[in-house]
Motif scaffolding. Sequence first.
Motif, PDB file in Angstrom:
ATOM      1  N   SER A 109      31.382  31.970 -53.976  1.00 47.16           N
ATOM      2  CA  SER A 109      32.777  32.292 -54.567  1.00 47.16           C
ATOM      3  C   SER A 109      32.693  31.882 -55.959  1.00 47.16           C
ATOM      4  N   ASP A 110      33.781  32.173 -56.716  1.00 49.61           N
ATOM      5  CA  ASP A 110      34.056  31.685 -57.870  1.00 49.61           C
ATOM      6  C   ASP A 110      34.938  30.279 -58.055  1.00 49.61           C
ATOM      7  N   GLN A 111      35.162  29.552 -56.731  1.00 47.82           N
ATOM      8  CA  GLN A 111      35.823  28.515 -56.885  1.00 47.82           C
ATOM      9  C   GLN A 111      35.018  27.150 -57.113  1.00 47.82           C
ATOM     10  N   GLY A 112      33.911  27.185 -56.874  1.00 47.45           N
ATOM     11  CA  GLY A 112      32.957  26.048 -56.823  1.00 47.45           C
ATOM     12  C   GLY A 112      32.563  25.689 -58.501  1.00 47.45           C
ATOM     13  N   ASP A 113      31.776  24.806 -58.588  1.00 43.08           N
ATOM     14  CA  ASP A 113      31.430  24.086 -60.137  1.00 43.08           C
ATOM     15  C   ASP A 113      30.185  23.740 -60.116  1.00 43.08           C
ATOM     16  N   TRP A 114      29.549  23.512 -61.156  1.00 39.96           N
ATOM     17  CA  TRP A 114      28.198  22.851 -61.510  1.00 39.96           C
ATOM     18  C   TRP A 114      28.463  21.274 -61.451  1.00 39.96           C
ATOM     19  N   PHE A 115      27.571  20.290 -61.077  1.00 40.10           N
ATOM     20  CA  PHE A 115      27.615  19.008 -61.256  1.00 40.10           C
ATOM     21  C   PHE A 115      26.191  18.632 -61.292  1.00 40.10           C
ATOM     22  N   SER A 116      25.718  17.548 -62.528  1.00 39.35           N
ATOM     23  CA  SER A 116      24.464  17.299 -62.593  1.00 39.35           C
ATOM     24  C   SER A 116      24.187  16.266 -61.422  1.00 39.35           C
ATOM     25  N   ILE A 117      22.913  16.256 -60.745  1.00 38.26           N
ATOM     26  CA  ILE A 117      22.862  15.261 -59.731  1.00 38.26           C
ATOM     27  C   ILE A 117      21.211  14.631 -60.187  1.00 38.26           C
ATOM     28  N   ASN A 118      21.287  14.381 -61.655  1.00 42.04           N
ATOM     29  CA  ASN A 118      20.239  13.823 -62.225  1.00 42.04           C
ATOM     30  C   ASN A 118      20.098  12.467 -61.792  1.00 42.04           C
ATOM     31  N   GLY A 119      21.197  11.680 -61.497  1.00 41.79           N
ATOM     32  CA  GLY A 119      21.042  10.339 -61.072  1.00 41.79           C
ATOM     33  C   GLY A 119      20.218   9.432 -62.097  1.00 41.79           C
TER      34      GLY A 119
END
Length: 697
Positions: free
Chosen positions: A354-364
């Motif tokens: 969907s268009d409701q999600g987002d991107w997040f870094s999980i580089n930790g």
Amino acid sequence: ATSASPNWVRLTDGFDSLSIGGLDLDPGDGTSQTLVAGVGRFSSFGRNGGDRIGLLRTTNGGAEWSVIDGAGTLVGANVTAVASRGDTILAAVNVADVFSLGNIGIFRSTNGGASFTQISGGDGSATGLPGGVTHDLGRDRDNPNRFFTSVTFADVAGGTNGVFRSLDTGASWTRISDPAIEALVINDTSNVEFSVRGDAVLLAIVNQGRLAGVFHSTNGGDNWTAMDLPTTVEDGVAVGPHPGGQGSVHLSTAIDPNDSDVVYLGGDRQPTLGEFSGGSGFFPNSIGAGDFSGRLFRGDARAPSGSQWTPLTHVGTASNSSPHADSREMAFDANGDLLEVDDGGVYRRTLPASDQGDWFSINGDLASTEYHGIAYDAISDIVIGGAQDIGTTEQIDSDGSRFRSVSTADGGDVAVDNAVGPSESVRYSSFQFLGGFRVRTMDAGNNQTSVSFPPFTPLNMADGIAPQFYTPLATNAIEGNRLLIAADNGLYESFDSGQTVDTIPAPGENQGEVEQIRVNAFAGDPIIYGVPNNADYVLVASDVNLFRRSDPPPALLAELLSPTAAFINDLAVNPDDVDDLFVVDTGSVYFSDDGATSWSDISGNLGSFDPGRLRTMVFVGGPDNAILVGADRGIFVAFASTAFLTWAQLGQEGLPNAPVFELVYDMTNDTLVAGLLGRGAWKYQEALDLIFGDRFE
């Protein structure tokens, strides 16, 4: 990887190569403890990396690993994809150290990797798979015996290019591509990517660096349907997923686990408005991208042509978000979120359908930065580095592992002026071609007190600086505000931190002539600038040639006797005796104790450590003068007491076997800093004890 900020455990840092081109969990191991990794070099930084040693395999979740090369068959092979099926292992190879039809294609082992047989060969009459270049190995955990690959340059071996399928774990193959696919799988093809989920197969083809075709199958490759190419319209021009033309390495695909008609595709970077229509180009573009971030799309194979793709970033998200640029692979996690890896690390896309999600870094705490330039601020005890694709970054705290961004894009060389004053320093940085070159004054607390963008105004010359993509810099070790810039059209010197510049020419071949030298930009930073009692001292290498200036400007560089016919990667000098000179090329180290009148090869036993390519060096004075060399696999040291002929590996102290691209030693703080291509920046304090050990006693 479902954590907000995962903890990453280092598994293979001690092996001869950390350059990985493919991974596969064995579906026959229900505990997911069996994994095969294929070694290959895919860095956007000139495909640099470790040696191509074959495969790595673990059967206990990474606690122990074994190197698998099939009795040498896969040594030198650039592995693009692997598959593990019990004792059967497959590897796809696109290029090799020795590039020949016998060293590329699909290789298969049925004895756990003890030996490999080349399955692709000749016209394909033996196994159905002709010889040629293979870019990927499509595989599915639900049907572990079925594989897909593509072959180009098959005509060289008497065969036919195309897409091929195996139903017997790679033993035999059948060509299943239709005319539309075969019109695109050609010798100009630079990448092919498969994603398989049950009977759904997604095929993406890149020609000459840009996406040329996308095909979808719902019956395991028996039939194919061409999809639209994903585009956005920028200033009236339809632009695809590869505005940067880097699809040869930046291509990723995935199929949604909940709907096999929903697919995903990643390219290189966002385009600017006007970039492809003759304009100057600016952001934001049509989908709201404000910089050169990731370019990814979601597709629906059921939708009518012309409406099959939507952006997976920016306007296609809840918060106008995106991952870093230059996508390489995608997969789904246990929660149904999309994971994506790129030149910036690892990212999660929530609600990807969907268009409701987002991107997040999980580089930790993942340390995967490709530093090719490194410098040390001795006033604030801070490391700063120029890195492939993520720009320039610097430590936030002197004892911490978190870095902050100074500038983005491809990081240029970095340099720090520690001689400008007792309580402040000057840091120089830029991105490619000296773009955004900035001069920042920093206090001892790592706070910026001023910033400027010098114009490089030329003095006594008609033309100004012509930067290289990667332009080496050097600050003066003795006198503040002095800078050397190794441009494409010569060596430039500045006495005012880049506000004005003048050339340092060398004598030409004919009497009375002078010439501009060019420092080889990807062979380290072979420049020494300033020694005690002589701030005007310059020692510089230009490809295979060596030059020195000992007098103040306008003195010319004088050519010295060079010890090698190979490119000089780095230089070092004993500051207490400037006649002691050191040179390193790719495979050897040289020493002169008479100012380059004569040279000795001091490589000694260095080769016995199998260090790989020698890349950088630094001189360290102490109770027994030392020369340190950074290589593909570690840092090595030799001492004056052995005439620099006896080498030992410096105590690794956890240092990974990634290529050491630059070494810096600061005597004031007794700190050694290393910039690694792919494993970040490393700092060792109280370095004299590490280097000299019991030589203090």
